[in-house]
Write a protein that holds these residues in place. Structure first.
Motif, PDB file in Angstrom:
ATOM      1  N   GLY A 325       0.809  -1.212   0.000  1.00 16.61           N
ATOM      2  CA  GLY A 325       0.000   0.000   0.000  1.00 16.61           C
ATOM      3  C   GLY A 325       0.841   1.260   0.000  1.00 16.61           C
ATOM      4  N   ARG A 326       1.977   1.224   0.691  1.00 17.18           N
ATOM      5  CA  ARG A 326       2.861   2.394   0.706  1.00 17.18           C
ATOM      6  C   ARG A 326       3.454   2.645  -0.678  1.00 17.18           C
ATOM      7  N   ALA A 327       3.769   1.576  -1.404  1.00 15.81           N
ATOM      8  CA  ALA A 327       4.280   1.751  -2.766  1.00 15.81           C
ATOM      9  C   ALA A 327       3.219   2.390  -3.660  1.00 15.81           C
ATOM     10  N   VAL A 328       1.972   1.958  -3.497  1.00 14.13           N
ATOM     11  CA  VAL A 328       0.879   2.553  -4.264  1.00 14.13           C
ATOM     12  C   VAL A 328       0.708   4.024  -3.894  1.00 14.13           C
ATOM     13  N   ALA A 329       0.772   4.335  -2.591  1.00 14.83           N
ATOM     14  CA  ALA A 329       0.607   5.722  -2.131  1.00 14.83           C
ATOM     15  C   ALA A 329       1.709   6.618  -2.691  1.00 14.83           C
ATOM     16  N   ARG A 330       2.932   6.132  -2.700  1.00  7.83           N
ATOM     17  CA  ARG A 330       4.046   6.918  -3.229  1.00  7.83           C
ATOM     18  C   ARG A 330       3.810   7.253  -4.698  1.00  7.83           C
ATOM     19  N   ASP A 331       3.426   6.259  -5.481  1.00  3.63           N
ATOM     20  CA  ASP A 331       3.163   6.505  -6.899  1.00  3.63           C
ATOM     21  C   ASP A 331       1.976   7.447  -7.079  1.00  3.63           C
ATOM     22  N   LEU A 332       0.944   7.262  -6.251  1.00  4.11           N
ATOM     23  CA  LEU A 332      -0.248   8.088  -6.363  1.00  4.11           C
ATOM     24  C   LEU A 332       0.067   9.560  -6.144  1.00  4.11           C
ATOM     25  N   PHE A 333       0.786   9.874  -5.066  1.00  2.44           N
ATOM     26  CA  PHE A 333       1.036  11.283  -4.756  1.00  2.44           C
ATOM     27  C   PHE A 333       2.056  11.896  -5.709  1.00  2.44           C
ATOM     28  N   ARG A 334       2.957  11.107  -6.243  1.00  3.51           N
ATOM     29  CA  ARG A 334       3.865  11.636  -7.262  1.00  3.51           C
ATOM     30  C   ARG A 334       3.092  12.014  -8.532  1.00  3.51           C
ATOM     31  N   ARG A 335       2.019  11.286  -8.804  1.00  2.00           N
ATOM     32  CA  ARG A 335       1.185  11.616  -9.959  1.00  2.00           C
ATOM     33  C   ARG A 335       0.357  12.884  -9.709  1.00  2.00           C
ATOM     34  N   THR A 383      -1.419  23.207  -0.589  1.00  2.00           N
ATOM     35  CA  THR A 383      -0.417  23.431   0.454  1.00  2.00           C
ATOM     36  C   THR A 383       0.132  22.117   1.009  1.00  2.00           C
ATOM     37  N   LEU A 384      -0.580  21.016   0.754  1.00  2.00           N
ATOM     38  CA  LEU A 384      -0.097  19.714   1.214  1.00  2.00           C
ATOM     39  C   LEU A 384       1.260  19.385   0.603  1.00  2.00           C
ATOM     40  N   LEU A 385       1.508  19.851  -0.625  1.00  2.00           N
ATOM     41  CA  LEU A 385       2.751  19.510  -1.323  1.00  2.00           C
ATOM     42  C   LEU A 385       3.974  19.998  -0.564  1.00  2.00           C
ATOM     43  N   GLY A 386       3.878  21.179   0.031  1.00  2.00           N
ATOM     44  CA  GLY A 386       5.017  21.701   0.758  1.00  2.00           C
ATOM     45  C   GLY A 386       5.003  21.378   2.237  1.00  2.00           C
ATOM     46  N   ALA A 387       3.818  20.989   2.752  1.00  2.00           N
ATOM     47  CA  ALA A 387       3.695  20.784   4.196  1.00  2.00           C
ATOM     48  C   ALA A 387       4.000  19.354   4.623  1.00  2.00           C
ATOM     49  N   TRP A 388       3.877  18.385   3.731  1.00  2.00           N
ATOM     50  CA  TRP A 388       4.107  16.987   4.086  1.00  2.00           C
ATOM     51  C   TRP A 388       5.544  16.619   3.728  1.00  2.00           C
ATOM     52  N   PRO A 389       6.426  16.482   4.714  1.00  2.00           N
ATOM     53  CA  PRO A 389       7.844  16.229   4.417  1.00  2.00           C
ATOM     54  C   PRO A 389       8.070  14.986   3.561  1.00  2.00           C
ATOM     55  N   ARG A 390       7.315  13.929   3.801  1.00  2.00           N
ATOM     56  CA  ARG A 390       7.503  12.706   3.029  1.00  2.00           C
ATOM     57  C   ARG A 390       7.202  12.954   1.545  1.00  2.00           C
ATOM     58  N   LEU A 391       6.118  13.673   1.289  1.00  2.00           N
ATOM     59  CA  LEU A 391       5.763  13.984  -0.094  1.00  2.00           C
ATOM     60  C   LEU A 391       6.803  14.889  -0.736  1.00  2.00           C
ATOM     61  N   ALA A 392       7.294  15.865   0.027  1.00  2.00           N
ATOM     62  CA  ALA A 392       8.335  16.751  -0.511  1.00  2.00           C
ATOM     63  C   ALA A 392       9.574  15.951  -0.914  1.00  2.00           C
ATOM     64  N   ALA A 393       9.929  14.944  -0.115  1.00  2.00           N
ATOM     65  CA  ALA A 393      11.080  14.102  -0.448  1.00  2.00           C
ATOM     66  C   ALA A 393      10.813  13.286  -1.711  1.00  2.00           C
ATOM     67  N   TRP A 394       9.601  12.752  -1.834  1.00  2.91           N
ATOM     68  CA  TRP A 394       9.261  12.004  -3.047  1.00  2.91           C
ATOM     69  C   TRP A 394       9.380  12.884  -4.282  1.00  2.91           C
ATOM     70  N   LEU A 395       8.933  14.119  -4.168  1.00  6.17           N
ATOM     71  CA  LEU A 395       8.913  14.999  -5.327  1.00  6.17           C
ATOM     72  C   LEU A 395      10.309  15.482  -5.715  1.00  6.17           C
ATOM     73  N   GLU A 396      11.234  15.420  -4.778  1.00  8.73           N
ATOM     74  CA  GLU A 396      12.612  15.813  -5.098  1.00  8.73           C
ATOM     75  C   GLU A 396      13.349  14.739  -5.888  1.00  8.73           C
ATOM     76  N   GLU A 397      12.824  13.515  -5.873  1.00 12.56           N
ATOM     77  CA  GLU A 397      13.490  12.405  -6.541  1.00 12.56           C
ATOM     78  C   GLU A 397      13.218  12.436  -8.045  1.00 12.56           C
ATOM     79  N   ASP A 398      14.268  12.438  -8.843  1.00 18.06           N
ATOM     80  CA  ASP A 398      14.165  12.197 -10.276  1.00 18.06           C
ATOM     81  C   ASP A 398      13.124  13.088 -10.946  1.00 18.06           C
ATOM     82  N   GLY A 399      13.375  14.400 -10.932  1.00 16.47           N
ATOM     83  CA  GLY A 399      12.441  15.321 -11.568  1.00 16.47           C
ATOM     84  C   GLY A 399      12.284  15.068 -13.055  1.00 16.47           C
TER      85      GLY A 399
END
Length: 523
Positions: A325-335, A383-399
């Motif tokens: 489920g975490r793998a799915v969530a990571r892909d979902l929020f990156r999309r 504002t979730l994009l900048g406020a959730w540290p985990r999501l911010a880290a995901w978005l920094e990967e492989d732009g």
């Protein structure tokens, strides 16, 4: 010369200490005038002067602009601002009644605090009076339950039964209000759905059905073909409705909402129906941090506005998921984040329709982190994009890789919309780049994988035809040489066209010399 600032009161308060710190920072920067600071900070001289006046805590944005204009450490001052804001807040008395409901829906007893939906309540009351079946629909988080409980029910006379999907409908003349009808379409609810539809179609009680927008059409079909239900859409509040929803409950609690807070809150929530629960939550936390009887922008920012609480809810959902489920969530929020463009909405055909993926999406929707309407899924607030540290880290990967993935997603969706038109497949250098990116471990949906495989197959077919033509040409040469009786070949040999090569399978003596031939010099 610029007019000297009024001296600060030596009261030892946190507010005075904060203002004194700003003044010292300006003095260390060479004591520039406030007009000069305004040019650097892009806030008015009056606003910056008030920030160091010691009468009230400035907003975080003004503080950081002041600090940067004086070449101060923005990170240090942000921490200092938050500590001061926390110290200045006034805990709510235990007996005080909060004027906002936070993430909870407004109920019948909260009707006196339910503001901003008068126009919509009037529309709903009129629909209920004129139709036997009314469908109330809108995106998740739009406030359908609050509209029914705190808006509709207090306006109706007579018996009203409020229930949830799947419960047996009562008989008689009572109006039945059914909330969250989308639950009838969950797996394993076929019997409940059939029983519910039968009750509607056999002339049962009048009903109001509240359903999420993506299930509205299916819910309306339950009433049968003989009657088309009336439909009431719950959309975003207007700016005036938002102002009423913010200020009127505070006035009931004998509090005042300061203008900077009102302006900021309206701007954050306007046009975003999924942001309403977070607006109510942020206002509740601001009221708990009020300054006397005033709800301030500083208190609103100290509460984290919308992003902080939403990020906490997102992290809680993520922690409760297993590894798949975490793998799915990571892909979902990156999309859900466009590279360089902020939050975006995704359509259903961009997501996997597996039970695992659907379950992960549902968890984030129920936590009000994501909003789902009839066709799309989006974050409740950007504002979730900048406020959730985990999501911010995901978005920094492989732009660059995320941009490639986004292009693949869009191309695959277009291909499917046009019935898998071969002319829309990837080719050449573009296909090579996508295939190189996909060689690394990537999460592709079934649709994206099918599109990439079809593009690869289409690209390799011409190559195979070329190899076959070359092979046939070689066979033609060998056949022609065999026709010479094994004698040495010294000079050009006629090479038939590839489409005539089958003729050479006949005995060599019977093989005719083709009219249209090419010369091959074997040396």
């Amino acid at each position: 010369m610029p007019r000297a600032e009024k001296p600060l009161a030596p009261d030892g308060s946190a507010l005075t200490a904060f203002a004194a710190g700003l003044r010292a920072l300006r003095e260390n920067a060479g004591n520039p005038s406030y007009r000069e600071l305004a040019r650097r900070a892009h806030f008015s001289a009056t606003t910056l002067s008030d920030a160091a006046g010691g009468r009230r805590l400035p907003s975080l944005a003004v503080t950081l602009a002041y600090v940067r204009a004086c070449d101060g450490d923005a990170g240090e001052w942000e921490r200092r601002w938050r500590a001061t804001a926390a110290e200045l807040t006034t805990p709510a008395p235990a007996e005080a009644t909060a004027p906002y409901r936070g993430l909870d829906a407004y109920d019948r007893e909260d009707a006196g605090l339910f503001f901003g939906r008068d126009r919509l309540v009037d529309t709903l009351v009129a629909a209920v009076a004129a139709h036997r079946c009314v469908v109330v629909t809108g995106p998740s988080g739009a406030g359908k339950t609050s509209l029914l409980r705190a808006g509709l029910l207090p306006r109706l006379s007579g018996a009203v039964v409020f229930t949830t999907a799947g419960e047996r409908l009562p008989e008689g003349d009572a109006l039945v209000v059914v909330d969250q009808c989308e639950e009838l379409f969950a797996p394993g609810r076929d019997d409940d759905r059939a029983r519910f539809a039968a009750a509607l179609r056999t002339g049962g009680p009048r009903v109001v059905l509240a359903v999420r927008a993506d299930f509205a059409d299916r819910c309306a079909e339950l009433a049968g073909p003989r009657e088309t239900p009336a439909r009431v859409e719950v959309g975003p509040m207007t700016a005036d409705e938002l102002r009423q929803a913010i200020t009127a409950p505070a006035a009931r609690a004998r509090c005042l909402v300061e203008t900077p807070l009102l302006t900021t809150a309206v701007a954050l929530a306007h046009g975003r129906p999924g942001a309403l629960p977070w607006l109510s939550h942020a206002l509740l936390e601001t009221w708990r941090r009020r300054s006397g009887t005033r709800l301030t922008l500083a208190g609103f920012q100290a509460a984290g506005e919308f992003g902080g609480p939403a990020a906490g809810a997102a992290e809680a959902v993520f922690d409760a998921l297993g590894p798949p489920g975490r793998a799915v969530a990571r892909d979902l929020f990156r999309r859900l984040a466009d590279p360089g463009e902020g939050a975006r909405a995704v359509s259903a055909d961009e997501l996997d329709d597996t039970p695992l993926a659907a379950g992960v999406v549902e968890r984030f929707v129920r936590a009000r982190v994501l909003v789902r309407d009839a066709h799309r899924l989006r974050p409740a607030h950007e504002t979730l994009l900048g406020a959730w540290p985990r999501l911010a880290a995901w978005l920094e990967e492989d732009g660059a890789g995320r941009r490639t993935h986004r292009e693949l997603t869009q191309a695959a969706a277009t291909w499917r919309r046009h019935h898998r038109d071969p002319s829309l497949l990837l080719r050449g250098a573009h296909l090579a780049a996508v295939r190189a990116w996909a060689r690394h471990p990537r999460h592709l949906t079934v649709h994206e994988r099918a599109y990439l495989d079809a593009s690869t197959a289409a690209e390799t077919r011409p190559r195979r035809r070329g190899w076959l033509a070359a092979l046939l040409a070689a066979l033609c040469v060998l056949s022609a040489a065999a026709g010479l009786g094994g004698q040495p070949v010294c000079g050009p040999v006629a090479l038939p066209r590839a489409d005539r090569c089958p003729d050479l399978c006949r005995p060599a003596a019977a093989a005719p010399a083709p009219d249209n031939a090419e010369a091959l010099d074997l040396g």
